[in-house]
Design a protein around this motif. Structure first.
Motif, PDB file in Angstrom:
ATOM      1  N   ALA A 321      34.336  65.420  45.588  1.00 50.48           N
ATOM      2  CA  ALA A 321      33.159  65.885  45.912  1.00 50.48           C
ATOM      3  C   ALA A 321      32.312  66.533  45.405  1.00 50.48           C
ATOM      4  O   ALA A 321      31.109  65.857  44.639  1.00 50.48           O
ATOM      5  N   TYR A 350      28.609  72.245  41.985  1.00 50.21           N
ATOM      6  CA  TYR A 350      28.901  71.857  43.320  1.00 50.21           C
ATOM      7  C   TYR A 350      29.926  71.418  43.842  1.00 50.21           C
ATOM      8  O   TYR A 350      30.462  70.463  42.956  1.00 50.21           O
ATOM      9  N   ALA A 352      33.935  71.347  47.227  1.00 51.62           N
ATOM     10  CA  ALA A 352      33.825  70.740  48.361  1.00 51.62           C
ATOM     11  C   ALA A 352      35.309  70.459  48.618  1.00 51.62           C
ATOM     12  O   ALA A 352      36.046  69.932  47.572  1.00 51.62           O
ATOM     13  N   GLU A 366      31.703  73.674  51.471  1.00 55.56           N
ATOM     14  CA  GLU A 366      31.264  73.950  50.746  1.00 55.56           C
ATOM     15  C   GLU A 366      30.728  74.883  50.041  1.00 55.56           C
ATOM     16  O   GLU A 366      30.052  76.157  50.347  1.00 55.56           O
ATOM     17  N   SER A 376      25.926  71.434  52.427  1.00 52.43           N
ATOM     18  CA  SER A 376      24.590  70.771  52.128  1.00 52.43           C
ATOM     19  C   SER A 376      24.078  69.974  53.003  1.00 52.43           C
ATOM     20  O   SER A 376      23.369  68.758  53.468  1.00 52.43           O
TER      21      SER A 376
END
Length: 410
Positions: A321, A350, A352, A366, A376
Motif C-alpha cells: 500500500a 502512508y 496500510a 491504514e 483513505s
C-alpha cells in the motif's frame, strides 16, 4: 571505471530500474504512460509474485497459481527486460555491474530490488524450515507447506513469530495464525492446540484501532503472546525455540525454551548484501537500505538515483500500500527531472495492512509513519473487523494488482 581493452562497451539506457517486482514493474508502466522512453528493468527471476496472497496460501484460502505469473507477461510494452542480477552500483560513474560481467550506464537509476530474508541470522532457523515441521508465509515455496502442517494438526503447540527490525509487511506474520485458528475452531480442535505468538514489541500492532481489534481476536482464539520477545535460536531436531525477553528484565538473562509441533517463522530482514556494500545506504546503517529524502524518494547524495519500496530507507512501514503512493511520487519527480524541472511530488508516509483475522473477515488498518490512523477509503468503520474488507483484500485487490497497478493505472 572504464571497460578494459577488448571488453564490450557498457549498454546505456536513459532510465534503469533495478528490480522487477511490484515497485519496478508498476513504476516502469507508469513512466511509459507519462511518455518516458529508454527504460530497462533488471530482474533475474522468471516469475512475478503477488506477495499479499502468500498469507492466504499459508492459511489455506488461496492457491500458489493465483500469486504467480511469468515475468515476461508483466513487462510493460516498450520496456527492455534485462534478465540478470545486479552485483554492484558505481553511483559516481552512473554504472551498474551485473552478475554476467556486463555493465549498464544510466542517466537515471531507480533502486527497488526488494528485501533480503536473513534465515541464517537466527541459529537453527534455516534448518527448521528445511525440516518437516517448519514453514513460512514469507517464501512462496514454504507457504503451501505451512497450510499442509496447519491443516493436519489436531493437537500440540504451534509457534508463530515476528522478528525485530525492519521487514516487509510486518502484519503478514500474524495472518496465517488467525486463518489457522479459525479453521481449527471450525474443526472443533482449537481447544487442543496451544498457539504462541512471539513479538518484539509491547503490543501486537502499533496502530491503536487495529491493535484493539487484534487483541480481541487473540483473546477469542486463546493465543498466548510473548511480548517484548524474540526467537534467538531454534533446535530443529529437538523441535524447540529459545524465546528471549527483550524487556528491562532481559539483562538478567530471561529466556524460555518452548517445544513446538509446528513452527511458522518469519526471518529477520535487511537490504540485499550487494546493496549494503555500495555507497547508497546511509553510512553506519547496518540494514543497508538506500538513503533517500523521505518525501521525494531521491538519493541524498546522488541526484540521479532514486529508491522506493522495501529497499528504501523511508519512514513508513514497508508495505504494498505504501509502494502504490511511492510509485506515483517517483514517476512524477523523475519525469520532472527529465524535463529540466524541479521535483514537487511528495510522499506522505502512508502505509496500510489488512489483517485476515478469520477466514471471512479482515481488520483493514491504514496509518502514517507515526502509526496514526490515516483512512483513505470512504467506508465508515473500515478499520474494524469486517466481511466487506475480506472481499476487498482477498478478491478485489489481486485483480486490481494484475490488471491496474502493474499497468501503471492505479
Amino acid at each position: 571505471m572504464a571497460p578494459a581493452a577488448g571488453d564490450p562497451r557498457p549498454t546505456r539506457h536513459q532510465i534503469v530500474i533495478i528490480g522487477g517486482g511490484n515497485a519496478g514493474i508498476s513504476l516502469a508502466a507508469r513512466l511509459r504512460r507519462y511518455g518516458a522512453n529508454g527504460i530497462a528493468v533488471v530482474e533475474p527471476s522468471s516469475r512475478h509474485l503477488y506477495q499479499p496472497l502468500f498469507s492466504h496460501i499459508a492459511g489455506g484460502t488461496a492457491e500458489v497459481s493465483e500469486a504467480t505469473r511469468p515475468q515476461a507477461s508483466v513487462i510493460p510494452r516498450g520496456v527492455t527486460w534485462v534478465r540478470d542480477a545486479v552485483v554492484d552500483i558505481d553511483a559516481a560513474q552512473n554504472t551498474i555491474h551485473l552478475a554476467s560481467g556486463d555493465q549498464i550506464r544510466y542517466d537515471q537509476l531507480v533502486v527497488c530490488p526488494g528485501i533480503q530474508k536473513d534465515w541464517d541470522a537466527v541459529p537453527g532457523l534455516a534448518d527448521a524450515m528445511a525440516s518437516k515441521y517448519g514453514a513460512s508465509n514469507y517464501e512462496i515455496e514454504l507457504a503451501p507447506k505451512a497450510w499442509d502442517l496447519l491443516r493436519d494438526l489436531r493437537r500440540g503447540t504451534v509457534v508463530f513469530n515476528l522478528p525485530p527490525g525492519p521487514l516487509t509487511c510486518g502484519g503478514a506474520a500474524q495472518k496465517p495464525m488467525y486463518l489457522a485458528c479459525d479453521y481449527w475452531a471450525q474443526q472443533g480442535v482449537l481447544k487442543d492446540i496451544r498457539v504462541i505468538l512471539v513479538v518484539p514489541t509491547p503490543t501486537v500492532f502499533t496502530e491503536a484501532v487495529a491493535n484493539k481489534e487484534l487483541d480481541r481476536k487473540i483473546a477469542e482464539y486463546g493465543i498466548e503472546v510473548r511480548y517484548d520477545s524474540e526467537i534467538t535460536a531454534v533446535d530443529a531436531v529437538a523441535r524447540t525455540v529459545t524465546v528471549q525477553d527483550l524487556g528491562a528484565e532481559s539483562s538478567l538473562g530471561g529466556s524460555e525454551t518452548v517445544a513446538y509441533d509446528v513452527l511458522h517463522a518469519v526471518p529477520p530482514q535487511s537490504a540485499p548484501d550487494w546493496l549494503k556494500a555500495t555507497d547508497l545506504p546511509k553510512p553506519g546503517d547496518p540494514s543497508g537500505f538506500v538513503e533517500v529524502d523521505p518525501e521525494t524518494l531521491r538519493s541524498i547524495r546522488y541526484p540521479a538515483v532514486w529508491s522506493l519500496g522495501d529497499a528504501a530507507a523511508t519512514l513508513n512501514s514497508k508495505s504494498g500500500a505504501a509502494l502504490r503512493q511511492q510509485t506515483q511520487v517517483v514517476a512524477k519527480n523523475l519525469m520532472a527531472v527529465l524535463k529540466g524541472k524541479s521535483v514537487s511530488a511528495k510522499y506522505n508516509n502512508y502505509s496500510a495492512c489488512p489483517f485476515t483475522v478469520s477466514r471471512s473477515t479482515v481488520v483493514f488498518s491504514e496509518f502514517d509513519d507515526q502509526y496514526r490512523p490515516k483512512p483513505s477509503l470512504p467506508w465508515k468503520g473500515i478499520m474494524r473487523e469486517r466481511r466487506a474488507t475480506f472481499v476487498l483484500e482477498r478478491r478485489i485487490l489481486p485483480r486490481v494488482y494484475w490488471n491496474l497497478i502493474l499497468k501503471g493505472r492505479a
